[in-house]
Scaffold this motif. Structure first.
Motif, short mmCIF file in Angstrom:
data_model
loop_
_atom_site.label_atom_id
_atom_site.label_comp_id
_atom_site.label_asym_id
_atom_site.label_seq_id
_atom_site.Cartn_x
_atom_site.Cartn_y
_atom_site.Cartn_z
N ASN A 89 -5.09 45.77 -19.36
CA ASN A 89 -3.45 45.63 -18.77
C ASN A 89 -3.21 44.51 -17.59
O ASN A 89 -2.45 43.65 -17.94
N THR A 90 -4.29 44.60 -16.67
CA THR A 90 -4.20 43.82 -15.64
C THR A 90 -4.35 42.37 -15.88
O THR A 90 -3.65 41.32 -15.57
N ILE A 91 -5.55 42.09 -16.73
CA ILE A 91 -5.92 40.68 -16.87
C ILE A 91 -4.61 40.13 -17.82
O ILE A 91 -4.34 38.90 -17.71
N TRP A 122 -2.00 26.35 -5.83
CA TRP A 122 -2.72 27.33 -6.75
C TRP A 122 -2.64 28.78 -6.21
O TRP A 122 -2.81 28.80 -4.95
N LEU A 123 -2.36 29.65 -6.90
CA LEU A 123 -2.44 31.08 -6.56
C LEU A 123 -3.85 31.60 -6.97
O LEU A 123 -4.17 31.48 -8.24
N TYR A 124 -4.63 32.08 -6.02
CA TYR A 124 -6.06 32.59 -6.44
C TYR A 124 -5.83 34.30 -6.41
O TYR A 124 -5.19 34.93 -5.71
N VAL A 125 -6.30 34.77 -7.66
CA VAL A 125 -5.97 36.30 -7.98
C VAL A 125 -7.53 36.97 -8.07
O VAL A 125 -8.26 36.38 -9.11
N SER A 126 -8.05 37.83 -7.38
CA SER A 126 -9.22 38.39 -7.53
C SER A 126 -8.51 39.52 -8.47
O SER A 126 -8.14 40.76 -7.72
N ALA A 127 -8.89 39.76 -9.72
CA ALA A 127 -7.94 40.87 -10.49
C ALA A 127 -9.04 42.04 -11.08
O ALA A 127 -9.99 41.77 -11.13
N GLU A 185 -17.15 42.61 -9.34
CA GLU A 185 -16.47 42.95 -10.62
C GLU A 185 -15.47 42.51 -11.16
O GLU A 185 -14.67 42.79 -12.38
N ASP A 186 -14.30 41.99 -10.12
CA ASP A 186 -13.05 41.43 -10.34
C ASP A 186 -13.21 40.28 -11.22
O ASP A 186 -14.28 39.49 -11.37
N ILE A 187 -12.08 40.03 -12.01
CA ILE A 187 -12.03 38.69 -12.68
C ILE A 187 -11.27 37.53 -11.56
O ILE A 187 -10.16 37.97 -11.39
N HIS A 188 -11.88 36.66 -11.37
CA HIS A 188 -11.30 35.82 -10.37
C HIS A 188 -10.48 34.72 -11.01
O HIS A 188 -11.24 33.93 -11.97
N LEU A 189 -9.18 34.49 -10.91
CA LEU A 189 -8.27 33.75 -11.80
C LEU A 189 -7.60 32.89 -10.70
O LEU A 189 -7.38 32.96 -9.58
#
Ligand SMILES: CC(C)(COP(=O)(O)OP(=O)(O)OC[C@H]1O[C@@H](n2cnc3c(N)ncnc32)[C@H](O)[C@@H]1OP(=O)(O)O)[C@@H](O)C(=O)NCCC(=O)NCCS
Length: 175
Positions: A141-143, A131-136, A167-171
């Motif tokens: 636009n980014t999400i 898995w790739l973890y992204v704190s976006a 406050e990031d969206i963790h994906l």
């Protein structure tokens, strides 16, 4: 012509040359486990004050730990950067964080972010991650960019990464 290649350590600090300008009209917030789009206007003219002073040493530490660091160049100008952490995280220790992904404002929407993302995903696979973890950044636009790459909301954000950017969206994205 744009060329993509590994960054040398001495080039990492050049991320400040990436034009971070962006006008944001909507951001996502997480409410009761669901992504909700909210109006929020920001006209970012560049890097937020103080951010690079904190980010560059952090990126160099990641590089020194064996992180993967790739850049996109227009002639000798750095116009995009992706960094993949080397430390595995997650309950099953099978996630690698996409630590940084930025494309200069004038170079967006030409497929560069997608190319850098896919190179990082391929590297994560080579390193044995699932898995790739992204704190976006929560901007619309980014999400949407990450969702179109196959990223989805993580059920249990990494506690350390969440504390750093609540406050990031963790994906998570399958590699
Ligand atoms: C998020 C970000 C990295 C995306 O980079 P980008 O270079 O604009 O993204 P791309 O151009 O690859 O992708 C955007 C869309 O343009 C499309 N596109 C437009 N022209 C294209 C072309 N000529 N070739 C390929 N794709 C093209 C892509 O297919 C993609 O659409 P899709 O997602 O439906 O497939 C960039 O917008 C950015 O740096 N934003 C500000 C910083 C930020 O939020 N970074 C993330 C921090 S977590």
């Amino acid at each position: 012509m744009i060329t993509l290649r590994a960054l040398q350590r001495s080039e990492v600090a050049q991320v400040w040359r990436i034009d971070r300008s962006e006008v944001i009209h909507n951001i996502y917030v997480l409410i009761e486990g669901k992504l909700v789009l909210m109006p929020a206007y920001f006209d970012a003219k560049g890097w937020p004050s103080g951010e690079l002073e904190q980010t560059i040493p952090d990126l160099l530490d990641c590089f020194d730990r064996g992180g993967w660091c790739w850049g996109a160049f227009d002639a000798d100008q750095l116009v995009g950067v992706a960094l993949l952490e080397s430390k595995f995280i997650g309950a099953a220790n099978d996630q690698l964080q996409l630590k940084f992904l930025h494309v200069s404002s004038a170079y967006r929407q030409h497929g560069l972010g997608k190319q850098l993302f896919e190179l990082a995903r391929a590297e994560a696979r080579i390193r044995g991650a699932r898995w790739l973890y992204v704190s976006a950044t929560p901007s619309e636009n980014t999400i949407h960019f990450y969702q179109r790459r196959g990223c989805g909301l993580i059920e249990q954000p990494d506690p350390e990464l969440f504390a750093l950017e609540p406050e990031d969206i963790h994906l998570l994205c399958a590699v």
